[in-house]
Design a protein around this motif. Sequence first.
Motif, PDB file in Angstrom:
ATOM      1  N   ALA A  60     -17.696  23.043 -41.604  1.00 18.86           N
ATOM      2  CA  ALA A  60     -16.495  21.801 -41.646  1.00 18.86           C
ATOM      3  C   ALA A  60     -15.459  22.157 -40.933  1.00 18.86           C
ATOM      4  CB  ALA A  60     -16.291  21.725 -43.173  1.00 18.86           C
ATOM      5  N   GLU A  61     -15.039  23.387 -40.590  1.00 22.51           N
ATOM      6  CA  GLU A  61     -13.812  23.736 -39.691  1.00 22.51           C
ATOM      7  C   GLU A  61     -14.040  23.085 -38.247  1.00 22.51           C
ATOM      8  OE1 GLU A  61     -10.242  24.859 -38.351  1.00 22.51           O
ATOM      9  OE2 GLU A  61     -11.030  24.979 -40.470  1.00 22.51           O
ATOM     10  N   LEU A  62     -15.363  23.351 -37.842  1.00 24.04           N
ATOM     11  CA  LEU A  62     -15.581  22.854 -36.419  1.00 24.04           C
ATOM     12  C   LEU A  62     -15.276  21.118 -36.499  1.00 24.04           C
ATOM     13  CD1 LEU A  62     -18.713  24.697 -35.240  1.00 24.04           C
ATOM     14  CD2 LEU A  62     -16.409  24.898 -34.491  1.00 24.04           C
ATOM     15  N   PHE A  63     -15.973  20.627 -37.357  1.00 25.22           N
ATOM     16  CA  PHE A  63     -15.569  19.092 -37.432  1.00 25.22           C
ATOM     17  C   PHE A  63     -14.079  18.607 -37.525  1.00 25.22           C
ATOM     18  CE2 PHE A  63     -14.903  15.321 -39.859  1.00 25.22           C
ATOM     19  CZ  PHE A  63     -15.698  14.324 -39.276  1.00 25.22           C
ATOM     20  N   ASP A  64     -13.475  19.590 -38.476  1.00 29.54           N
ATOM     21  CA  ASP A  64     -11.923  19.184 -38.555  1.00 29.54           C
ATOM     22  C   ASP A  64     -11.014  19.544 -37.123  1.00 29.54           C
ATOM     23  OD1 ASP A  64     -12.492  18.502 -41.219  1.00 29.54           O
ATOM     24  OD2 ASP A  64     -11.250  20.764 -41.678  1.00 29.54           O
ATOM     25  N   ARG A  65     -11.633  20.540 -36.423  1.00 24.86           N
ATOM     26  CA  ARG A  65     -11.036  20.810 -35.012  1.00 24.86           C
ATOM     27  C   ARG A  65     -11.403  19.809 -34.109  1.00 24.86           C
ATOM     28  NH1 ARG A  65     -12.481  27.361 -34.336  1.00 24.86           N
ATOM     29  NH2 ARG A  65     -11.047  28.004 -36.003  1.00 24.86           N
ATOM     30  N   TYR A  66     -12.626  19.392 -33.994  1.00 23.72           N
ATOM     31  CA  TYR A  66     -13.060  18.381 -33.014  1.00 23.72           C
ATOM     32  C   TYR A  66     -13.555  17.161 -33.017  1.00 23.72           C
ATOM     33  CZ  TYR A  66     -13.188  23.124 -30.738  1.00 23.72           C
ATOM     34  OH  TYR A  66     -12.655  24.498 -30.472  1.00 23.72           O
ATOM     35  N   SER A  67     -13.627  16.797 -34.266  1.00 26.03           N
ATOM     36  CA  SER A  67     -14.072  15.341 -34.382  1.00 26.03           C
ATOM     37  C   SER A  67     -13.122  14.095 -33.915  1.00 26.03           C
ATOM     38  CB  SER A  67     -14.330  14.982 -36.031  1.00 26.03           C
ATOM     39  OG  SER A  67     -13.129  15.137 -36.585  1.00 26.03           O
ATOM     40  N   ALA A  68     -11.948  14.586 -34.154  1.00 29.82           N
ATOM     41  CA  ALA A  68     -10.953  13.485 -33.533  1.00 29.82           C
ATOM     42  C   ALA A  68     -11.049  13.269 -31.851  1.00 29.82           C
ATOM     43  CB  ALA A  68      -9.475  13.868 -33.911  1.00 29.82           C
ATOM     44  N   MET A  69     -11.331  14.387 -31.168  1.00 30.14           N
ATOM     45  CA  MET A  69     -11.291  14.766 -29.873  1.00 30.14           C
ATOM     46  C   MET A  69     -12.660  13.996 -29.321  1.00 30.14           C
ATOM     47  SD  MET A  69     -11.943  18.199 -27.354  1.00 30.14           S
ATOM     48  CE  MET A  69     -10.389  18.804 -27.979  1.00 30.14           C
ATOM     49  N   LEU A  70     -13.868  14.222 -29.945  1.00 29.09           N
ATOM     50  CA  LEU A  70     -15.166  13.406 -29.770  1.00 29.09           C
ATOM     51  C   LEU A  70     -15.012  12.026 -29.927  1.00 29.09           C
ATOM     52  CD1 LEU A  70     -17.383  16.255 -31.260  1.00 29.09           C
ATOM     53  CD2 LEU A  70     -16.870  15.985 -28.705  1.00 29.09           C
ATOM     54  N   TYR A  71     -14.369  11.764 -31.212  1.00 27.39           N
ATOM     55  CA  TYR A  71     -14.036  10.009 -31.322  1.00 27.39           C
ATOM     56  C   TYR A  71     -13.452   9.493 -30.212  1.00 27.39           C
ATOM     57  CZ  TYR A  71     -12.806   5.860 -33.375  1.00 27.39           C
ATOM     58  OH  TYR A  71     -12.612   4.628 -33.820  1.00 27.39           O
ATOM     59  N   ARG A  72     -12.253  10.201 -29.737  1.00 26.31           N
ATOM     60  CA  ARG A  72     -11.528   9.448 -28.626  1.00 26.31           C
ATOM     61  C   ARG A  72     -12.225   9.487 -27.427  1.00 26.31           C
ATOM     62  NH1 ARG A  72      -7.493  12.697 -30.648  1.00 26.31           N
ATOM     63  NH2 ARG A  72      -7.917  14.501 -29.376  1.00 26.31           N
ATOM     64  N   TYR A  73     -13.052  10.485 -27.162  1.00 24.60           N
ATOM     65  CA  TYR A  73     -13.983  10.288 -25.943  1.00 24.60           C
ATOM     66  C   TYR A  73     -14.849   9.127 -26.089  1.00 24.60           C
ATOM     67  CZ  TYR A  73     -17.473  11.731 -22.481  1.00 24.60           C
ATOM     68  OH  TYR A  73     -18.352  11.872 -21.503  1.00 24.60           O
ATOM     69  N   VAL A  74     -15.649   9.068 -27.076  1.00 21.81           N
ATOM     70  CA  VAL A  74     -16.823   8.222 -27.130  1.00 21.81           C
ATOM     71  C   VAL A  74     -16.284   6.685 -27.413  1.00 21.81           C
ATOM     72  CG1 VAL A  74     -17.276   8.466 -29.620  1.00 21.81           C
ATOM     73  CG2 VAL A  74     -19.332   7.895 -28.181  1.00 21.81           C
ATOM     74  N   SER A  75     -15.076   6.729 -27.951  1.00 24.72           N
ATOM     75  CA  SER A  75     -14.522   5.315 -28.229  1.00 24.72           C
ATOM     76  C   SER A  75     -14.154   4.770 -26.968  1.00 24.72           C
ATOM     77  CB  SER A  75     -13.252   5.411 -29.240  1.00 24.72           C
ATOM     78  OG  SER A  75     -12.831   4.379 -29.429  1.00 24.72           O
ATOM     79  N   LYS A  76     -13.674   5.609 -25.999  1.00 25.04           N
ATOM     80  CA  LYS A  76     -13.283   5.137 -24.490  1.00 25.04           C
ATOM     81  C   LYS A  76     -14.562   4.620 -23.926  1.00 25.04           C
ATOM     82  CE  LYS A  76      -9.252   7.791 -23.820  1.00 25.04           C
ATOM     83  NZ  LYS A  76      -8.700   8.846 -22.926  1.00 25.04           N
ATOM     84  N   ARG A  77     -15.904   5.322 -24.296  1.00 26.90           N
ATOM     85  CA  ARG A  77     -17.044   4.995 -23.545  1.00 26.90           C
ATOM     86  C   ARG A  77     -17.811   3.837 -24.132  1.00 26.90           C
ATOM     87  NH1 ARG A  77     -20.501   9.701 -20.893  1.00 26.90           N
ATOM     88  NH2 ARG A  77     -21.188   7.735 -20.022  1.00 26.90           N
ATOM     89  N   LEU A  78     -17.747   3.642 -25.531  1.00 24.70           N
ATOM     90  CA  LEU A  78     -18.654   2.755 -26.003  1.00 24.70           C
ATOM     91  C   LEU A  78     -17.836   1.901 -26.990  1.00 24.70           C
ATOM     92  CD1 LEU A  78     -21.787   5.103 -27.130  1.00 24.70           C
ATOM     93  CD2 LEU A  78     -21.399   3.445 -25.106  1.00 24.70           C
ATOM     94  N   GLY A  79     -16.523   2.101 -27.236  1.00 22.98           N
ATOM     95  CA  GLY A  79     -15.660   1.235 -28.141  1.00 22.98           C
ATOM     96  C   GLY A  79     -15.761   2.021 -29.456  1.00 22.98           C
ATOM     97  N   PRO A  80     -14.668   1.417 -30.451  1.00 22.97           N
ATOM     98  CA  PRO A  80     -14.564   1.987 -31.587  1.00 22.97           C
ATOM     99  C   PRO A  80     -15.802   2.141 -32.582  1.00 22.97           C
ATOM    100  CG  PRO A  80     -13.217   0.199 -31.340  1.00 22.97           C
ATOM    101  CD  PRO A  80     -13.785   0.485 -30.021  1.00 22.97           C
TER     102      PRO A  80
END
Length: 193
Positions: free
Chosen positions: A26-46
């Motif tokens: 779960a710590e990995l999710f807490d660290r990186y989920s926002a970063m991954l979300y921003r990246y994919v949101s830019k590519r495919l939308g929110p």
Amino acid sequence: MITQPATRDADADLVSASWTQPEAFAELFDRYSAMLYRYVSKRLGPEPAEDLVGETFLVAFSRRRSYDLAYTDARPWLFGILTKLISRHHRTEAARYRALLRAPVDGHVESPADRVAAGVTARAARSDLVSALAALPARDRDVLLLIAWGDLTYEEVARALGIPVGTVRSRLNRGRRKVRAALGDSNPMIEEE
């Protein structure tokens, strides 16, 4: 008494700990989920971003025993999984680029950093830029966007995509060259007088 800040566990340590204590992942999710979300949101939308980030962590969790513990940073591994999931959604991405071409420029800016970025973005070149990105082969676009939006190094992109660093460099060069040509061989970040 001076206290030292808590040291952050290396990602590889968290992955290996999750083999016997799954909640450590779960710590990995807490660290990186926002970063991954921003990246994919830019590519495919929110809309699909949240699902793809969740799916990325499900895949990563199920494959955590195959993670190479020699790599202390799990970001390239996670971005690699996410990029493969995005490739499945290529049609959605292409549709998003077409929609961006038709959409007015969004005046809403979320943070001071976004305001600065929005201020230097050449709005006149937006449709050409979106068209150029949509026209790139997926493998060149993946490399270009992992570096530009994912903020990964060449080595991290190579690890994420399972390709040699030299291939990252050539795909990035080719992608930049094509985008630049689509923009009339000019840099839209520089205002002409």
